[in-house]
Write a protein that holds these residues in place. Structure first.
Motif, PDB file in Angstrom:
ATOM      1  N   LYS A 222      -1.290   5.153  -4.970  1.00  0.00           N
ATOM      2  CA  LYS A 222      -0.846   4.664  -6.154  1.00  0.00           C
ATOM      3  C   LYS A 222      -1.489   3.245  -6.085  1.00  0.00           C
ATOM      4  CE  LYS A 222       3.699   6.259  -5.913  1.00  0.00           C
ATOM      5  NZ  LYS A 222       4.990   6.344  -5.002  1.00  0.00           N
ATOM      6  N   PRO A 223      -2.197   3.039  -7.377  1.00  0.00           N
ATOM      7  CA  PRO A 223      -3.219   1.846  -7.519  1.00  0.00           C
ATOM      8  C   PRO A 223      -2.592   0.571  -7.203  1.00  0.00           C
ATOM      9  CG  PRO A 223      -3.083   3.400  -9.546  1.00  0.00           C
ATOM     10  CD  PRO A 223      -1.960   3.867  -8.609  1.00  0.00           C
ATOM     11  N   ASP A 224      -1.135   0.429  -7.835  1.00  0.00           N
ATOM     12  CA  ASP A 224      -0.406  -0.888  -7.535  1.00  0.00           C
ATOM     13  C   ASP A 224      -0.577  -1.238  -6.004  1.00  0.00           C
ATOM     14  OD1 ASP A 224       2.681  -0.286  -7.684  1.00  0.00           O
ATOM     15  OD2 ASP A 224       1.203   1.344  -7.274  1.00  0.00           O
ATOM     16  N   GLN A 225       0.087  -0.220  -5.441  1.00  0.00           N
ATOM     17  CA  GLN A 225       0.008  -0.606  -4.016  1.00  0.00           C
ATOM     18  C   GLN A 225      -1.458  -0.818  -3.401  1.00  0.00           C
ATOM     19  OE1 GLN A 225       2.339   1.809  -1.119  1.00  0.00           O
ATOM     20  NE2 GLN A 225       3.655   2.133  -2.822  1.00  0.00           N
ATOM     21  N   ARG A 226      -2.279  -0.101  -3.871  1.00  0.00           N
ATOM     22  CA  ARG A 226      -3.587  -0.164  -3.406  1.00  0.00           C
ATOM     23  C   ARG A 226      -4.152  -1.705  -3.649  1.00  0.00           C
ATOM     24  NH1 ARG A 226      -5.895   4.690  -5.931  1.00  0.00           N
ATOM     25  NH2 ARG A 226      -6.755   3.298  -7.651  1.00  0.00           N
ATOM     26  N   ALA A 227      -3.819  -2.136  -4.675  1.00  0.00           N
ATOM     27  CA  ALA A 227      -4.444  -3.510  -5.069  1.00  0.00           C
ATOM     28  C   ALA A 227      -3.884  -4.490  -4.180  1.00  0.00           C
ATOM     29  CB  ALA A 227      -4.039  -3.577  -6.489  1.00  0.00           C
ATOM     30  N   LYS A 228      -2.369  -4.222  -3.768  1.00  0.00           N
ATOM     31  CA  LYS A 228      -2.025  -5.221  -2.964  1.00  0.00           C
ATOM     32  C   LYS A 228      -2.329  -5.107  -1.734  1.00  0.00           C
ATOM     33  CE  LYS A 228       2.578  -5.226  -3.505  1.00  0.00           C
ATOM     34  NZ  LYS A 228       3.024  -4.641  -4.702  1.00  0.00           N
ATOM     35  N   ALA A 229      -2.564  -4.055  -1.045  1.00  0.00           N
ATOM     36  CA  ALA A 229      -2.794  -3.715   0.249  1.00  0.00           C
ATOM     37  C   ALA A 229      -3.806  -4.673   1.131  1.00  0.00           C
ATOM     38  CB  ALA A 229      -3.139  -2.380   0.526  1.00  0.00           C
ATOM     39  N   GLY A 230      -4.766  -4.603   0.682  1.00  0.00           N
ATOM     40  CA  GLY A 230      -5.753  -5.545   1.587  1.00  0.00           C
ATOM     41  C   GLY A 230      -6.079  -6.752   1.110  1.00  0.00           C
ATOM     42  N   THR A 231      -5.475  -7.386  -0.059  1.00  0.00           N
ATOM     43  CA  THR A 231      -5.753  -8.553  -0.595  1.00  0.00           C
ATOM     44  C   THR A 231      -5.203  -9.582  -0.102  1.00  0.00           C
ATOM     45  OG1 THR A 231      -4.263  -8.024  -2.257  1.00  0.00           O
ATOM     46  CG2 THR A 231      -6.383  -8.031  -2.938  1.00  0.00           C
ATOM     47  N   ASN A 232      -5.406 -10.942  -0.011  1.00  0.00           N
ATOM     48  CA  ASN A 232      -4.574 -11.629   0.869  1.00  0.00           C
ATOM     49  C   ASN A 232      -4.775 -11.866   2.269  1.00  0.00           C
ATOM     50  OD1 ASN A 232      -3.936 -12.668  -1.761  1.00  0.00           O
ATOM     51  ND2 ASN A 232      -1.997 -11.847  -1.761  1.00  0.00           N
ATOM     52  N   ALA A 233      -5.336 -10.753   2.959  1.00  0.00           N
ATOM     53  CA  ALA A 233      -5.559 -10.863   4.304  1.00  0.00           C
ATOM     54  C   ALA A 233      -6.391 -11.934   4.822  1.00  0.00           C
ATOM     55  CB  ALA A 233      -6.052  -9.381   4.607  1.00  0.00           C
ATOM     56  N   LYS A 234      -6.029 -12.406   5.743  1.00  0.00           N
ATOM     57  CA  LYS A 234      -6.777 -13.493   6.343  1.00  0.00           C
ATOM     58  C   LYS A 234      -7.565 -12.744   7.497  1.00  0.00           C
ATOM     59  CE  LYS A 234      -3.725 -17.423   5.914  1.00  0.00           C
ATOM     60  NZ  LYS A 234      -2.448 -16.475   5.354  1.00  0.00           N
ATOM     61  N   PRO A 235      -9.031 -13.373   7.423  1.00  0.00           N
ATOM     62  CA  PRO A 235     -10.105 -12.652   8.054  1.00  0.00           C
ATOM     63  C   PRO A 235      -9.656 -12.725   9.698  1.00  0.00           C
ATOM     64  CG  PRO A 235     -10.960 -14.698   6.855  1.00  0.00           C
ATOM     65  CD  PRO A 235      -9.506 -14.668   6.509  1.00  0.00           C
ATOM     66  N   GLY A 236      -9.043 -13.613   9.992  1.00  0.00           N
ATOM     67  CA  GLY A 236      -8.562 -13.674  11.536  1.00  0.00           C
ATOM     68  C   GLY A 236      -7.624 -12.839  11.966  1.00  0.00           C
TER      69      GLY A 236
END
Lengths: 596, 369
Positions: A239-253
């Motif tokens: 699902k594209p909308d979930q996809r877009a949300k999944a990894g964004t805003n992840a902090k590198p640490g």
């Protein structure tokens, strides 16, 4: 007849037909390529042909403010992405406080350009803790994530207590991204510190150690793991909308979930904290893998600190089992590929392969090379724009240039008479070569001609003409010395050749230095200058000189016909020297310092 | 044409020549004057930077404008007094970009433009645009130029000698200063096209100078083995010998550019074409001029300070004084260090020719160095 000096071999001279044939074949081949590929005109820049204008609006991200400095950095980076070689004539500028306009000339792939400028290109290398094809029913992981307490803080390679997930849709284990539909638990188990209980121990403290190991970060393993697991379980990457949300805003640490598409199948991942990030990539280029079957891939070279980190992490991963021996290459929150590691990679080089097309590989390499944008942008509008200068400028320019060239031709005929045939044929050859090569470079490297480049090309013709004017004048000087034509042609060549090479070398040096050092339009100019300089040398060596040699055998020239431009009388040649008194004539003796 | 041909022949034999080196002071003076004018122009008037370098204002009209691009260009120019770039967008609206406008002026221009275009000023969207030729490009360009100049001086010093490298560099700076100065004086807008034009000149100016130097180097190879000419004499002959080539090359390069400047510009009035061709025209002319009048005399100037050349000058002058004293002029085939006064009289008897027109003879045909 003069003895040839220094035993100049006549090798180059004796086969003029051969090099003429060679250059004609080259022209025919290039022109054939041009017609075959259907790019029969050079691409024109925005100033002449218009193009597409993309307006991007900066999004207020957490972490980076929309200010002038960040906007300027973004403009620079975008400029280099769409204009890597400086020849594509794309223009990037800010508008107002938070907009950036990108103009790309007609004929370039605007879709691709949109992708290139709009992508933030934040790149991270994260160890894979778990992954499985998404969209398939996710296996319900055992909820006892925390009580396992495998005890070894470092990722254990013993996979003994591993549950096999019920729906293991294992891809073949040799593929780069194998996926054993394994429960997250296992991934996190290896990761969890041996905290005996699942009680959350407060805030997760990302470790700042220089060699982040998958085991370093989630001290609040239980709670964190639980949260992550819930996310992971719920995530449906198709699902594209979930996809877009999944990894964004992840902090590198911190560990995160993410999606990625491998061989047309969406996978979901749990990823550990970033081990290496994109700023550590020094250079990236697209290469075609000739050995393996992986096709186009992107080769990265790390900085020295990046190499070390990368060596460390791969060394650790190599000890693990699938999928924990994989690392995910995460671009803007999405996994672009997740190669597995067999042994530590310490050379400071890594490849990303993922069944890229050539274009995909190139644009990815391009983005990695120039770094991530400080802000993220969203597309506002995409619209076509008309030529900035209006077509009449090009027409007037071409017409004026044509008139100028006609004047040149008249001048050459008046001055060089028969020799002007050679001059004009050489000019024609170099014009055809320039045109054909520029047309072919359009699709190859996005080369686009703008008005300044058109003017530059016209001047370049003058520089080309200079080469054979140098040669002609040499020949005429030799004839004035009283030689007959054929030896004159051969003797004049070595000297003219040296002059041509020395002066062209200076031009080429300018082109090379500017091309290496500069960016944007200056680089584009340098490219054009280098191209015309090389063509100049090629034409003079392989066309003008052999043609001259051939013509020198013709009686019309050899006997110095009045209209040949090589008439010894009109050149004011001295009669052959003898040890007798010369009849007094207008031609006085030579004061030739060369003789002294 | 054959006039030119025989002119070439006579130049080649040195029957007629212009004393470029001897009159160098005049030409230095001319160049210094032009350069000072150029620098004054730059200092007083400054360069008129285009929108690509300094940003400016952009006005976007509502969609479906019936006004043509050319008309809008005229309006924008009248309203602002600057060159404007007008593009039609896909939806039929016009994008009008004008360089170098402060915010306070932009409002006034907006009003005027809106009136001209028959639209409500509220609907004419105004915004500021940044430069597309940003600072980074400019800085990199300077860096590239600096590196190139260092390398080219090194190369010329190796291929020729350091004096020629210095002279070439002086000629180059001279050309660029004059071209930019004329730009400032004429007040044309500096566009990326102008900069490209300048860079083209840079290459061409050096190219031209190198061609002249190459012949100079060849002719002065065995200079110390004779006592008829000083370095300056030979430098002068060398310029004269390549004069025909220089004239031809310059004509061939300038004609198309002149076509662009006068014909193209005449058709269209001012425009980008003019910007580019003006810088090319001035630069090419300056480049041809400086390779003949500045670079080579400068090399001669520098060379004459060398001890070896000074000694040669002494010998040559002594010999000439001797000849002037009515002695037979003999062809000196003396090697360096020989006393020239005891050269054997020539085979053929004396000639009633002025000393300056002495000529060599009796060399086996075709044996040249």
């Amino acid at each position: 007849m003069a003895a040839p000096k220094k035993g100049r071999s006549a090798s180059a001279q004796s086969k003029p037909g051969r090099s003429l044939a060679l250059i004609l074949i080259a022209i025919v081949a290039l022109a054939g390529g041009m017609f075959a590929s259907g790019n029969t005109t050079p691409r024109l820049g925005i100033d002449l042909a218009g193009g597409t204008s993309i307006t991007l609006k900066a999004k207020a991200d957490q972490g980076s403010a929309i200010n002038k400095a960040n906007m300027d950095t973004a403009v620079d980076i975008m400029n280099r992405r769409v204009n890597g070689l400086g020849v594509s004539e794309a223009e990037v500028q800010t508008q107002g406080n938070d907009h950036i306009i990108v103009n790309i000339p007609k004929g370039t792939n605007s879709k691709e350009a949109q992708q290139q400028v709009g992508t933030t290109a934040k790149l991270y290398f994260r160890p894979v803790l778990a992954s499985e094809p998404s969209g398939a029913a996710a296996p319900s992981p055992s909820p006892s994530a925390s009580s396992s307490g495998s005890g070894s803080p470092s990722p254990s390679s013993s996979a003994s207590g591993n549950q096999k997930a019920s729906s293991s849709s294992s891809a073949s284990p040799t593929a780069t991204a194998t996926s054993q539909g394994r429960a997250v638990t296992d991934g996190l188990k290896a990761d969890a510190t041996p905290s005996s209980s699942g009680s959350p121990s407060g805030s997760p403290s990302p470790s700042g150690s220089s060699s982040p190991s998958p085991s370093a970060s989630s001290s609040g393993a239980g709670a964190e793991a639980g949260k992550l697991q819930a996310q992971y379980a719920a995530l449906n990457c198709t699902k594209p909308d979930q996809r877009a949300k999944a990894g964004t805003n992840a902090k590198p640490g911190e560990p995160t979930v993410a999606c990625g598409e491998i061989n047309k199948v969406w996978y979901k991942y749990v990823l550990g904290p970033a081990a290496v990030d994109g700023t550590e990539v020094k250079k990236a280029q697209a290469v075609f893998d000739t050995q393996g079957a992986s096709g186009w891939q992107v080769q990265m070279t790390f900085t020295s600190s990046g190499s070390k980190k990368f060596g460390d992490i791969t060394g650790q991963l190599a000890k693990n089992q699938t999928p924990q021996n994989e690392f995910g290459i995460v671009l803007d929150g999405q996994v672009v590929s997740s190669p597995f590691v067999q042994n530590a990679i310490t050379g400071g080089q890594a490849e990303i392969s993922g069944r890229f097309t050539q274009q995909e590989a190139q644009s990815l390499a391009n983005m990695l090379s120039y770094g991530a944008l400080p802000l993220s942008f969203k597309e506002d509008t995409v619209t076509t724009v008309t030529a900035a200068l209006g077509g009449e400028q090009l027409h007037a320019g071409l017409l004026a240039g044509a008139i100028g060239l006609a004047l040149v031709v008249i001048y050459l005929i008046a001055y060089y008479r028969g020799l002007s045939i050679v001059a004009m044929a050489s000019l024609l050859v170099s014009a055809i070569l320039t045109y054909v090569i520029m047309s072919l470079l359009g699709p190859a490297i996005h080369f686009a001609l703008n008005l300044p480049a058109v003017c530059g090309a016209i001047v370049a013709i003058g520089i080309t003409a200079d080469s054979f004017i140098v040669y002609f004048e040499r020949i005429r000087d030799e004839i004035r010395e009283g030689r007959s034509l054929r030896p004159a042609v051969e003797r004049a060549w070595p000297r003219a050749r040296r002059t041509i090479l020395v002066s062209d070398f200076v031009s080429f040096l300018a082109a090379a230095v500017l091309f290496i050092v500069t960016v944007g339009k200056v680089q584009g100019f340098a490219f054009t200058l280098g191209l015309t300089t090389v063509l100049d040398v090629v034409v003079v060596f392989f066309f003008t000189k052999p043609l001259m040699t051939l013509l020198a055998r013709r009686a019309f020239f050899a006997n110095g016909h009045k209209w040949s431009g090589l008439d010894p009388k009109s050149l004011g040649a001295k009669p052959p020297l003898r040890r007798t008194r010369r009849p007094a004539g207008p031609a006085a003796g030579s004061v030739d310092p060369k003789e002294a | 044409m054959s006039k030119l041909g025989s002119l070439g022949a006579r130049l080649h034999r040195g029957e007629i020549s212009y004393d470029f080196v001897g009159k160098r002071k005049i030409w230095y003076g001319v160049s210094i004057l032009i350069t000072i004018t150029a620098i004054l122009g730059l200092a007083v008037r400054g360069l008129n930077w285009g929108i690509e370098f300094q940003g400016g204002a952009v006005f976007t009209t509502p969609t479906h404008m019936s006004t043509s691009v050319a008309t809008a260009e005229g309006y924008a120019k009248d309203a602002s007094g600057h060159e404007a770039v007008v593009q039609k967008l896909g939806n039929g609206s016009l994008r009008i970009q004008i360089a170098g406008i402060e915010t306070d002026k932009s409002d006034q221009i907006r009003q005027t433009l809106a009136k001209d275009l028959n639209i409500n000023p509220e609907k004419l969207n105004a915004d500021l645009v940044g430069p597309s030729w940003g600072e980074q490009i400019a800085n990199k360009a300077w860096e590239g130029l600096a590196i190139f100049m260092v390398l080219v001086v090194i190369y010329l010093a190796i291929a020729f000698e350091w004096r020629m490298a210095i002279a070439a560099l002086v000629a180059l700076i001279h050309d660029i200063t004059i071209t930019t100065g004329i730009y400032a004086l004429v007040g044309f807008e500096v566009t990326p096209g102008t900069v490209i034009g300048l860079l083209t000149i840079l290459g061409y100016s050096l190219y031209d100078t190198v061609v002249v130097f190459d012949s100079l180097k060849e002719q002065t190879k065995d200079i110390t083995k004779q006592t008829r000419f000083t370095y300056s004499d030979i430098a002068n002959q060398s310029i004269n010998g390549t004069l025909v080539r220089s004239i031809n090359t310059t004509v061939v390069a300038l004609l198309p550019v002149a076509g662009l400047l006068f014909i193209g510009g005449g058709f269209l009035g001012a425009g980008t074409l003019n910007d580019i061709s003006l810088s090319l025209f001035v630069g090419l002319a300056a480049g041809a001029y400086s390779s003949i009048f500045i670079a080579t005399p400068l090399v001669a100037d520098l060379k004459e300070r060398e001890p070896a050349m000074k000694a040669l000058r002494k010998r040559v002058l002594a010999k000439r004084a001797q000849a002037a004293a009515g002695e037979d002029l003999v062809e000196a085939r003396t090697t360096a260090g020989d006393d020239p006064s005891d050269a054997a009289p020539a085979v053929v008897g004396p000639r009633n020719q002025p000393a300056s027109r002495s000529r060599g003879r009796g060399r086996p045909s075709g044996k040249r160095r």
